[in-house]
Enzyme design. Structure first.
Site, PDB file in Angstrom:
ATOM      1  CD  GLU A  66      21.454  35.458  49.947  1.00  0.00           C
ATOM      2  OE1 GLU A  66      21.503  35.049  48.705  1.00  0.00           O
ATOM      3  OE2 GLU A  66      21.231  34.690  50.950  1.00  0.00           O
ATOM      4  CE1 TYR A  93      18.801  37.128  48.530  1.00  0.00           C
ATOM      5  CE2 TYR A  93      19.044  38.510  46.530  1.00  0.00           C
ATOM      6  CZ  TYR A  93      19.528  37.427  47.362  1.00  0.00           C
ATOM      7  OH  TYR A  93      20.550  36.681  46.807  1.00  0.00           O
TER       8      TYR A  93
END
Ligand code: GDP
Ligand code: MN
Length: 392
Positions: A193, A105
């Site tokens: 993101e 991530y």
């Protein structure tokens, strides 16, 4: 403003981030044609992904692989029209499927507490980061960029090392982290993101397998207040998916933010709107919204604002607080009277109008039997009492 994955990927690509090629398709036939192009170019599988502005598409069945163009068309037919968290899928992204070795991530956010852009990374990628934050907060690592110097290479390297990346993937990670920072800056984004940032295995021309870091998913939220600086970005707004209340507020030029309370607030001026919300809370109530009708609000705006407030089923009392300057009190009063004549449900209301044409406003409101107040304290206290009375 949230934008679709495909658009987010375009903005990332513009900053040099490694994003695998994709096509957007709106019909099964378009999915088949796109898939065929990737198979012809040597892909073993293609990935088909629902383009909706919500997370967790994978879990909801909106991300699937296909091994042939015909299968891709079938999968496309299944995903198109699917309902994901209340949103109908109207388009999908098609690309060559990656051979994923590991998912990380990586995200950039505006950290308002320390007034910096902060990068967050975790070795627990693929899953929702909120879940990781709840269950295993230590698995999320952070570095904050200096507003003048930007995200320095050593900071990005520290972050990469913290999530377990080593040579030869560490330097590419540094470039990607800096690319995320650049994407934030270039577009006045609130959030950029990549989840998963994936290590993928690819065949090198000599037949050996090499590992590479690629951005497989992309999510960007743009700062609405920054949009005027980027005329091209407004076109990325997906009107199909915008909350109808937000779309209507934007059309009317009203600043509206939905909240969880029960007292609908209609105020002119952002500062006064916040003060009004503070006083509602002070007297033990919860505001249902922030609403600034703006300066010089005329009665159409007032009617529109009332519709926005009443559209929220939680609203059981309304507080109108107008400080007449350019805005004329009597115009607002006339708007309120008209709005009440048209409104679909009866909700108790208290109105405070001071300043320009306040006397005329008071006359109109008294005639129409509105509950009024002169001080803001009195108005807020009354609104809270009305709301609690209605709840009982
Ligand atoms: P999200 O569920 O909305 O976050 O959508 P993602 O794009 O992140 O996809 C969800 C999951 O599908 C990823 O975490 C991957 O595990 C898987 N996935 C996405 N793209 C590919 C791909 O190209 N190849 C493979 N094998 N899996 C993929
Ligand atoms: Mn994802």
């Amino acid at each position: 403003m949230k934008i679709q994955e495909a658009d987010a990927k375009s903005l990332m690509l513009a900053q040099g981030l490694p994003v695998p090629p994709w096509r957007v398709a709106r019909t099964p036939a378009e999915v088949e044609a796109a898939a065929k192009a990737y198979f012809d170019a040597g892909a073993e599988k293609v990935v088909i992904k629902a383009q909706v502005l919500v997370g967790g598409r994978g879990k909801a069945g909106g991300v699937k692989l296909a091994g042939s163009a015909a299968e891709a068309a079938e999968v496309g037919a299944r995903i198109l029209g699917m309902d994901i968290k209340g949103i109908t899928v109207r388009k999908v992204l098609v690309g060559a499927a990656a051979d994923i070795v590991k998912e990380y991530y990586l995200g950039a956010i505006i950290d308002r507490a320390n007034r910096r852009i902060t990068l967050m990374a975790s070795a627990e990628g693929g899953v929702e980061i909120e879940e990781v934050a709840r269950q295993n907060p230590d698995a999320i690592h952070r570095v904050s960029a200096d507003p003048l110097l930007g995200l320095l290479a050593f900071q990005a390297r520290t972050l990469g090392l913290a999530i377990g990346l080593r040579d030869p993937l560490l330097n590419p990670f540094v470039v990607i982290a800096q690319g995320l920072y650049a994407t934030m800056k270039a577009n006045d984004a609130d959030l950029v993101e990549v989840n998963p940032l994936a290590v993928v295995a690819e065949k090198a021309p000599d037949g050996t397998s090499v590992q590479r870091l690629v951005c497989l998913d992309a999510k960007i939220t743009l700062d609405d207040s920054g949009l005027s600086r980027h005329p091209g970005l407004e076109a990325l707004r997906d009107l199909d998916e915008e909350d109808p209340t937000d779309a209507q507020a934007r059309r009317l030029g009203i600043n509206f933010i939905h909240l969880d309370g029960t007292i609908g607030c209609m105020v002119n001026g952002a500062g006064l709107a916040m003060t009004t919300m503070d006083l509602v809370k002070h007297y033990g109530g919860e505001p249902a919204n922030f609403l600034d009708v703006g300066g010089g609000a005329r009665h159409e705006t007032v009617c529109g604002a009332m519709e926005l407030i009443l559209a929220d089923p939680n609203v059981n009392a309304i507080l109108v607080n107008i400080f007449g300057g350019i805005t004329r009190g009597d115009e607002v009063a006339a708007g309120l009277i008209e709005a009440r004549a048209e409104q679909t449900r009866e909700v108790p209301m208290v109105v405070r109008i001071v300043g320009t044409n306040a006397e005329e406003a008071a006359r109109l409101l008294t005639e129409a039997r509105f509950e009024t107040a002169t001080s803001l304290d009195e108005a807020a206290e009354k609104a809270v009492a009305l709301s609690k009375g209605a709840a009982r």
